[in-house]
Design a protein around this motif. Structure first.
Motif, PDB file in Angstrom:
ATOM      1  N   ALA A  91       1.016  -1.243  -0.102  1.00 33.18           N
ATOM      2  CA  ALA A  91      -0.089   0.123   0.017  1.00 33.18           C
ATOM      3  C   ALA A  91       0.677   1.185  -0.075  1.00 33.18           C
ATOM      4  O   ALA A  91       1.664   1.566   1.113  1.00 33.18           O
ATOM      5  CB  ALA A  91      -0.942   0.096   1.174  1.00 33.18           C
ATOM      6  N   GLY A  93       0.525   4.018   2.498  1.00 35.86           N
ATOM      7  CA  GLY A  93      -0.675   3.473   3.318  1.00 35.86           C
ATOM      8  C   GLY A  93      -2.076   3.343   2.040  1.00 35.86           C
ATOM      9  O   GLY A  93      -1.626   3.429   1.048  1.00 35.86           O
ATOM     10  N   GLU A  95      -2.397  10.473   3.135  1.00 32.16           N
ATOM     11  CA  GLU A  95      -1.208   9.866   2.850  1.00 32.16           C
ATOM     12  C   GLU A  95      -0.344   9.666   3.975  1.00 32.16           C
ATOM     13  O   GLU A  95      -0.180  10.731   4.639  1.00 32.16           O
ATOM     14  CB  GLU A  95      -0.512  10.174   1.542  1.00 32.16           C
ATOM     15  CG  GLU A  95       0.030  11.783   1.474  1.00 32.16           C
ATOM     16  CD  GLU A  95       0.613  11.765   0.362  1.00 32.16           C
ATOM     17  OE1 GLU A  95       1.944  12.496   0.227  1.00 32.16           O
ATOM     18  OE2 GLU A  95      -0.110  11.782  -0.543  1.00 32.16           O
ATOM     19  N   SER A 106      -3.974   6.285   7.295  1.00 34.73           N
ATOM     20  CA  SER A 106      -3.848   5.697   5.957  1.00 34.73           C
ATOM     21  C   SER A 106      -3.320   4.039   6.293  1.00 34.73           C
ATOM     22  O   SER A 106      -3.731   3.318   5.554  1.00 34.73           O
ATOM     23  CB  SER A 106      -3.047   6.533   5.287  1.00 34.73           C
ATOM     24  OG  SER A 106      -2.850   5.988   3.896  1.00 34.73           O
ATOM     25  N   VAL A 107      -2.229   4.206   7.102  1.00 31.39           N
ATOM     26  CA  VAL A 107      -1.507   2.814   7.385  1.00 31.39           C
ATOM     27  C   VAL A 107      -2.375   1.823   8.114  1.00 31.39           C
ATOM     28  O   VAL A 107      -2.707   0.592   7.554  1.00 31.39           O
ATOM     29  CB  VAL A 107      -0.445   3.172   8.356  1.00 31.39           C
ATOM     30  CG1 VAL A 107       0.129   2.063   8.898  1.00 31.39           C
ATOM     31  CG2 VAL A 107       0.594   3.927   7.741  1.00 31.39           C
ATOM     32  N   ALA A 140      -4.788   0.528   5.595  1.00 32.50           N
ATOM     33  CA  ALA A 140      -4.239  -0.318   4.676  1.00 32.50           C
ATOM     34  C   ALA A 140      -4.328  -1.896   5.286  1.00 32.50           C
ATOM     35  O   ALA A 140      -4.497  -2.967   4.777  1.00 32.50           O
ATOM     36  CB  ALA A 140      -3.099   0.066   4.397  1.00 32.50           C
ATOM     37  N   TRP A 141      -3.676  -1.882   6.516  1.00 36.27           N
ATOM     38  CA  TRP A 141      -3.730  -3.024   7.400  1.00 36.27           C
ATOM     39  C   TRP A 141      -5.187  -3.720   7.407  1.00 36.27           C
ATOM     40  O   TRP A 141      -5.120  -5.024   7.204  1.00 36.27           O
ATOM     41  CB  TRP A 141      -3.290  -3.180   8.974  1.00 36.27           C
ATOM     42  CG  TRP A 141      -1.885  -2.377   9.012  1.00 36.27           C
ATOM     43  CD1 TRP A 141      -1.322  -1.488   9.765  1.00 36.27           C
ATOM     44  CD2 TRP A 141      -0.711  -2.883   8.120  1.00 36.27           C
ATOM     45  NE1 TRP A 141      -0.168  -1.128   9.576  1.00 36.27           N
ATOM     46  CE2 TRP A 141       0.334  -2.225   8.749  1.00 36.27           C
ATOM     47  CE3 TRP A 141      -0.577  -4.011   7.154  1.00 36.27           C
ATOM     48  CZ2 TRP A 141       1.478  -2.481   8.245  1.00 36.27           C
ATOM     49  CZ3 TRP A 141       0.665  -4.297   6.672  1.00 36.27           C
ATOM     50  CH2 TRP A 141       1.943  -3.392   7.107  1.00 36.27           C
ATOM     51  N   THR A 144      -3.535  -5.653   3.383  1.00 34.61           N
ATOM     52  CA  THR A 144      -2.581  -5.639   2.417  1.00 34.61           C
ATOM     53  C   THR A 144      -1.121  -6.383   2.983  1.00 34.61           C
ATOM     54  O   THR A 144      -1.156  -6.455   4.271  1.00 34.61           O
ATOM     55  CB  THR A 144      -2.156  -4.191   2.155  1.00 34.61           C
ATOM     56  OG1 THR A 144      -1.145  -4.054   1.184  1.00 34.61           O
ATOM     57  CG2 THR A 144      -1.602  -3.613   3.435  1.00 34.61           C
ATOM     58  N   VAL A 152       2.947  -2.137   3.817  1.00 25.66           N
ATOM     59  CA  VAL A 152       2.588  -0.814   3.738  1.00 25.66           C
ATOM     60  C   VAL A 152       3.830   0.064   3.581  1.00 25.66           C
ATOM     61  O   VAL A 152       5.050  -0.078   4.180  1.00 25.66           O
ATOM     62  CB  VAL A 152       1.983  -0.173   5.091  1.00 25.66           C
ATOM     63  CG1 VAL A 152       1.925   1.346   5.042  1.00 25.66           C
ATOM     64  CG2 VAL A 152       0.362  -0.733   5.008  1.00 25.66           C
ATOM     65  N   LYS A 207       3.047  -9.197   8.273  1.00 27.38           N
ATOM     66  CA  LYS A 207       3.013  -7.980   7.081  1.00 27.38           C
ATOM     67  C   LYS A 207       4.407  -7.483   7.455  1.00 27.38           C
ATOM     68  O   LYS A 207       5.031  -7.679   8.269  1.00 27.38           O
ATOM     69  CB  LYS A 207       1.801  -7.218   7.330  1.00 27.38           C
ATOM     70  CG  LYS A 207       0.704  -8.007   7.670  1.00 27.38           C
ATOM     71  CD  LYS A 207       0.263  -8.651   6.289  1.00 27.38           C
ATOM     72  CE  LYS A 207      -1.245  -9.053   6.620  1.00 27.38           C
ATOM     73  NZ  LYS A 207      -1.846  -9.712   4.905  1.00 27.38           N
ATOM     74  N   LEU A 235       6.563  -3.432   6.868  1.00 29.08           N
ATOM     75  CA  LEU A 235       6.558  -2.009   6.686  1.00 29.08           C
ATOM     76  C   LEU A 235       7.639  -1.842   5.721  1.00 29.08           C
ATOM     77  O   LEU A 235       8.912  -2.072   5.999  1.00 29.08           O
ATOM     78  CB  LEU A 235       6.702  -1.164   7.749  1.00 29.08           C
ATOM     79  CG  LEU A 235       6.407   0.273   7.851  1.00 29.08           C
ATOM     80  CD1 LEU A 235       5.065   0.770   7.510  1.00 29.08           C
ATOM     81  CD2 LEU A 235       6.905   1.005   8.921  1.00 29.08           C
ATOM     82  N   THR A 272       3.781  -2.114  -5.677  1.00 30.75           N
ATOM     83  CA  THR A 272       3.274  -0.931  -4.779  1.00 30.75           C
ATOM     84  C   THR A 272       1.900   0.039  -5.550  1.00 30.75           C
ATOM     85  O   THR A 272       2.138   0.232  -6.590  1.00 30.75           O
ATOM     86  CB  THR A 272       4.343   0.187  -4.598  1.00 30.75           C
ATOM     87  OG1 THR A 272       5.475  -0.442  -4.081  1.00 30.75           O
ATOM     88  CG2 THR A 272       3.827   1.013  -3.675  1.00 30.75           C
TER      89      THR A 272
END
Length: 266
Positions: free
Chosen positions: A23, A26, A33, A38-39, A42-43, A47, A50, A121, A123, A253
């Protein structure tokens, strides 16, 4: 991850390539953003990863923000992020530009984002400044106590990638670069051979390139033969994402992780 069918010797071989959906800043299509909103969105959309952008503030705090100045997403001023203290940055509204419902959303610290990473996941931390951030990045990651495979670093600065890999060899590091096609000659620059050579010289684990027509199965194979991974940005079109997945890229991405995942699975 989305499982793609990839071509091998003219025969389609299923379930060989798991494509990581990342993402971009995010879930930035739907939320402001590089914010916690946003983060976390996305979770919630499940996704695989991120991506966020980070700078070092005037008082050596790592904050998530993309632009050099706050004009576009931080309240409309031309002040530079690196010239502000954390206290000054925390006063800014980083959400209203996207939607009134995000009014008051703050610029987050990296240390506030790291605890949000779910098990399994990761980052992607894009460093937007220079190597001066590396010791503070190392400290933040150590304090957060995340597993090494839950974070990785990406950067256009080869010196940053080199220094991160030297200080934190356990982390995956991907060198960001963009390729452009000359309108007159049709040549793509930088050439893949040059990109591979630089990535290897700084001990990067892979390349993270702008998605373009040059990236096909043969291109990906050359990268893999050099023992490098390959990620691409920023893809929101399902047909292009499907083409790249079949070519064998490791990850894509996107601003729209849930939308793209659903489209690829169909």
């Amino acid at each position: 991850m989305v499982i793609a069918t990839i071509a091998s010797g003219g025969i389609n071989t299923p379930a060989l390539q798991a494509v990581e959906i990342v993402a971009h800043r995010g879930a930035s299509h739907d939320a402001p953003e590089n914010t916690l909103a946003s983060v976390n969105l996305a979770w919630e959309k499940n996704t695989d990863g991120v991506e966020i952008d980070v700078y070092l503030s005037k008082d050596n705090q790592i904050v998530a923000f993309h632009d050099k100045t706050m004009k576009r997403t931080g309240g409309g001023t031309d002040l530079r992020i690196v010239d502000q203290t954390l206290a000054e940055l925390k006063k800014l509204d980083a959400g209203s530009w996207k939607s009134p419902k995000y009014k008051g959303e703050q610029i987050p610290l990296l240390s506030e984002i790291l605890p949000t990473i779910p098990e399994g996941k990761r980052l992607f931390i894009e460093v937007k400044c220079g190597p001066e951030i590396v010791p503070f990045l190392k400290a933040d990651l150590k304090k957060a106590g995340r597993k090494a495979d839950q974070t990785c670093v990406i950067c256009f600065g080869s010196d940053v990638c080199r220094d991160v890999k030297q200080e934190m060899p356990e982390l995956k590091v991907y060198w960001l670069s963009g390729q452009r096609k000359d309108k007159e000659t049709g040549e793509w620059t930088p050439k893949l051979e040059s990109l591979i050579e630089t990535a290897q010289s700084i001990h990067a684990d892979g390349l993270d390139l702008n998605a373009n027509e040059k990236i096909d199965a043969e291109f990906v194979q050359q990268v893999k033969q050099a023992n490098l991974g390959l990620y691409v940005w920023t893809v929101n079109n399902p047909d292009e994402a499907n083409r790249l997945a079949k070519a064998g890229v490791d990850g894509i991405t996107t601003d729209r992780p849930a939308f793209l995942r659903d489209a690829l699975e169909k």
